[in-house]
Scaffold this motif. Structure first.
Motif, PDB file in Angstrom:
ATOM      1  N   UNK A   1       0.828  -1.201   0.000  1.00 50.55           N
ATOM      2  CA  UNK A   1       0.000   0.000   0.000  1.00 50.55           C
ATOM      3  C   UNK A   1       0.867   1.259   0.000  1.00 50.55           C
ATOM      4  N   UNK A   2       0.337   2.309  -0.611  1.00 47.62           N
ATOM      5  CA  UNK A   2       1.026   3.594  -0.685  1.00 47.62           C
ATOM      6  C   UNK A   2       0.548   4.500   0.449  1.00 47.62           C
ATOM      7  N   UNK A   3       1.225   5.631   0.594  1.00 50.59           N
ATOM      8  CA  UNK A   3       0.651   6.728   1.362  1.00 50.59           C
ATOM      9  C   UNK A   3      -0.474   7.341   0.527  1.00 50.59           C
ATOM     10  N   UNK A   4      -1.321   8.118   1.160  1.00 47.19           N
ATOM     11  CA  UNK A   4      -2.444   8.723   0.449  1.00 47.19           C
ATOM     12  C   UNK A   4      -1.946   9.748  -0.589  1.00 47.19           C
ATOM     13  N   UNK A   5      -2.396   9.587  -1.833  1.00 45.70           N
ATOM     14  CA  UNK A   5      -2.134  10.600  -2.859  1.00 45.70           C
ATOM     15  C   UNK A   5      -3.200  10.510  -3.939  1.00 45.70           C
ATOM     16  N   UNK A   6      -3.276  11.546  -4.761  1.00 42.32           N
ATOM     17  CA  UNK A   6      -4.280  11.617  -5.823  1.00 42.32           C
ATOM     18  C   UNK A   6      -3.598  11.579  -7.187  1.00 42.32           C
ATOM     19  N   UNK A   7      -4.027  10.646  -8.040  1.00 42.77           N
ATOM     20  CA  UNK A   7      -3.515  10.615  -9.401  1.00 42.77           C
ATOM     21  C   UNK A   7      -4.154  11.694 -10.252  1.00 42.77           C
ATOM     22  N   UNK A   8      -3.487  12.074 -11.328  1.00 41.74           N
ATOM     23  CA  UNK A   8      -3.952  13.156 -12.192  1.00 41.74           C
ATOM     24  C   UNK A   8      -4.163  12.664 -13.620  1.00 41.74           C
ATOM     25  N   UNK A   9      -5.238  13.117 -14.247  1.00 41.57           N
ATOM     26  CA  UNK A   9      -5.522  12.759 -15.634  1.00 41.57           C
ATOM     27  C   UNK A   9      -4.428  13.292 -16.546  1.00 41.57           C
ATOM     28  N   UNK A  10      -4.085  12.516 -17.566  1.00 42.09           N
ATOM     29  CA  UNK A  10      -3.056  12.899 -18.520  1.00 42.09           C
ATOM     30  C   UNK A  10      -1.648  12.547 -18.102  1.00 42.09           C
ATOM     31  N   UNK A  11      -1.475  12.067 -16.864  1.00 43.28           N
ATOM     32  CA  UNK A  11      -0.151  11.708 -16.356  1.00 43.28           C
ATOM     33  C   UNK A  11       0.101  10.222 -16.585  1.00 43.28           C
ATOM     34  N   UNK A  12       1.316   9.896 -17.003  1.00 43.07           N
ATOM     35  CA  UNK A  12       1.715   8.500 -17.182  1.00 43.07           C
ATOM     36  C   UNK A  12       2.299   7.977 -15.871  1.00 43.07           C
ATOM     37  N   UNK A  13       1.750   6.872 -15.381  1.00 39.96           N
ATOM     38  CA  UNK A  13       2.238   6.261 -14.143  1.00 39.96           C
ATOM     39  C   UNK A  13       2.936   4.945 -14.484  1.00 39.96           C
ATOM     40  N   UNK A  14       4.121   4.755 -13.931  1.00 39.63           N
ATOM     41  CA  UNK A  14       4.937   3.561 -14.189  1.00 39.63           C
ATOM     42  C   UNK A  14       5.075   2.766 -12.901  1.00 39.63           C
ATOM     43  N   UNK A  15       4.613   1.538 -12.917  1.00 38.06           N
ATOM     44  CA  UNK A  15       4.757   0.635 -11.780  1.00 38.06           C
ATOM     45  C   UNK A  15       6.025  -0.183 -11.939  1.00 38.06           C
ATOM     46  N   UNK A  16       6.807  -0.302 -10.857  1.00 34.39           N
ATOM     47  CA  UNK A  16       8.006  -1.143 -10.843  1.00 34.39           C
ATOM     48  C   UNK A  16       7.930  -2.067  -9.634  1.00 34.39           C
ATOM     49  N   UNK A  17       8.010  -3.359  -9.894  1.00 33.92           N
ATOM     50  CA  UNK A  17       8.012  -4.365  -8.829  1.00 33.92           C
ATOM     51  C   UNK A  17       9.285  -5.183  -8.957  1.00 33.92           C
ATOM     52  N   UNK A  18      10.061  -5.236  -7.881  1.00 35.66           N
ATOM     53  CA  UNK A  18      11.294  -6.029  -7.853  1.00 35.66           C
ATOM     54  C   UNK A  18      11.101  -7.168  -6.861  1.00 35.66           C
ATOM     55  N   UNK A  19      11.220  -8.391  -7.333  1.00 31.92           N
ATOM     56  CA  UNK A  19      11.075  -9.559  -6.477  1.00 31.92           C
ATOM     57  C   UNK A  19      11.793 -10.738  -7.101  1.00 31.92           C
ATOM     58  N   UNK A  20      12.391 -11.586  -6.276  1.00 34.04           N
ATOM     59  CA  UNK A  20      13.076 -12.769  -6.770  1.00 34.04           C
ATOM     60  C   UNK A  20      14.207 -12.466  -7.728  1.00 34.04           C
ATOM     61  N   UNK A  21      14.831 -11.304  -7.577  1.00 28.49           N
ATOM     62  CA  UNK A  21      15.930 -10.939  -8.459  1.00 28.49           C
ATOM     63  C   UNK A  21      15.504 -10.455  -9.831  1.00 28.49           C
ATOM     64  N   UNK A  22      14.205 -10.254 -10.046  1.00 26.39           N
ATOM     65  CA  UNK A  22      13.708  -9.779 -11.334  1.00 26.39           C
ATOM     66  C   UNK A  22      12.923  -8.485 -11.148  1.00 26.39           C
ATOM     67  N   UNK A  23      12.906  -7.685 -12.207  1.00 25.52           N
ATOM     68  CA  UNK A  23      12.171  -6.427 -12.195  1.00 25.52           C
ATOM     69  C   UNK A  23      11.035  -6.488 -13.213  1.00 25.52           C
ATOM     70  N   UNK A  24       9.847  -6.110 -12.766  1.00 22.14           N
ATOM     71  CA  UNK A  24       8.665  -6.099 -13.625  1.00 22.14           C
ATOM     72  C   UNK A  24       8.130  -4.663 -13.687  1.00 22.14           C
TER      73      UNK A  24
END
Length: 271
Positions: A102-125
């Motif tokens: 979970x994140x801290x509370x924040x508000x996303x904005x229209x038109x903004x590109x959001x990039x998720x990065x998950x690192x686990x088991x020695x791999x990045x997704x």
């Protein structure tokens, strides 16, 4: 196009169902091929979203389980989960239970590109999603449909689709607090027009006194394709198609979806 089947369950068994389908096809040939579905290597499954609401956002990280095992959430601990934005913001997610981040509370904005990065088991997704502009409904009412002499009542969303913009919508319906349907639609034939989406589902429809919660999401094109594929696999809106993994916007072989979407919620009661 609605679907009651959960995204996690569909993903978790997609590989096994796909393998079974191939066995059935190949069994029509002279050689019979036996496949042990219980020995398939586990695959990372990531399910996360960022909305335009000021709230705590959640990313779930898990692994698929063997086809012959009970369907359950196989959470992955110890992952590093971060969301970056095209406006140079960084949001770190912290562990909150088995495979829940979970994140801290924040508000996303229209038109903004959001990039998720998950690192686990020695791999990045990674996955990216651009948050669309919100489209608000003009009204939410009920509509009666006749089925072979019987009538059923379903919620209907009325709105005006923005002109010359490709729009996709996702609806989540709960009846008396119980998840009843998930449905997606697009504006291929309704661009710029006043239109409505009827939210149908299995069962007896809406009864007098039922409280109906409808969540409306505006989603990007890749997220729409993902949920539409799930609805096709489960047979909603027509006969089911051959099982396969729905197209994910995650890389490096991960299953699941990351969505940056607008979100609005409404409650109506049938009187």
């Amino acid at each position: 196009m609605n679907t009651i089947i959960s995204s996690y369950r569909t993903i978790n068994h997609c590989l096994a169902f796909g393998a079974m389908f191939m066995v059935l096809v190949l069994s029509s040939c002279e050689e019979v091929i036996n496949t042990d579905l219980s020995k398939a290597d586990p695959v990372i499954v990531i399910d996360g979203s960022v909305s335009d609401q000021s709230e705590v956002h959640t990313v779930k990280v898990s692994k698929t389980i063997a086809f012959d095992q009970p369907n359950a959430f196989n959470g992955v601990t110890g992952a590093k989960v971060t969301v970056y934005s095209s406006t140079s913001q960084t949001y770190s997610f912290t562990a909150s239970g088995d495979g829940i981040y979970k994140s801290q509370r924040f508000r996303g904005l229209s038109g903004v590109n959001y990039i998720l990065e998950v690192i686990t088991g020695g791999k990045t997704y990674k996955a990216s999603s651009i948050m669309p502009t919100a489209v608000k409904p003009d009204s939410i009412t009920f509509k009666k449909l006749a089925f072979f002499g019987n009538s059923r009542v379903y919620p209907a969303i009325y709105y005006r689709d923005p002109a010359r913009i490709q729009n996709q919508y996702r609806y989540i319906v709960k009846v008396n607090g119980v998840l009843t349907a998930e449905q997606v639609s697009e504006d291929r034939f309704s661009d710029g027009n006043a239109t409505s989406d009827l939210l149908t589902f299995d069962g007896d429809g809406i009864q007098t006194g039922d409280k109906v919660d409808v969540e409306i999401q505006c989603i990007d094109r890749n997220v729409f394709k993902y949920y539409f594929a799930i609805s096709q696999i489960s047979g909603n809106g027509g006969p089911p198609v051959a099982p396969s993994n729905p197209n994910s916007n995650l890389d490096n072989g991960a299953l699941g979806i990351f969505s940056a979407n607008t979100r609005s919620a409404y409650t109506v009661t049938l009187k």
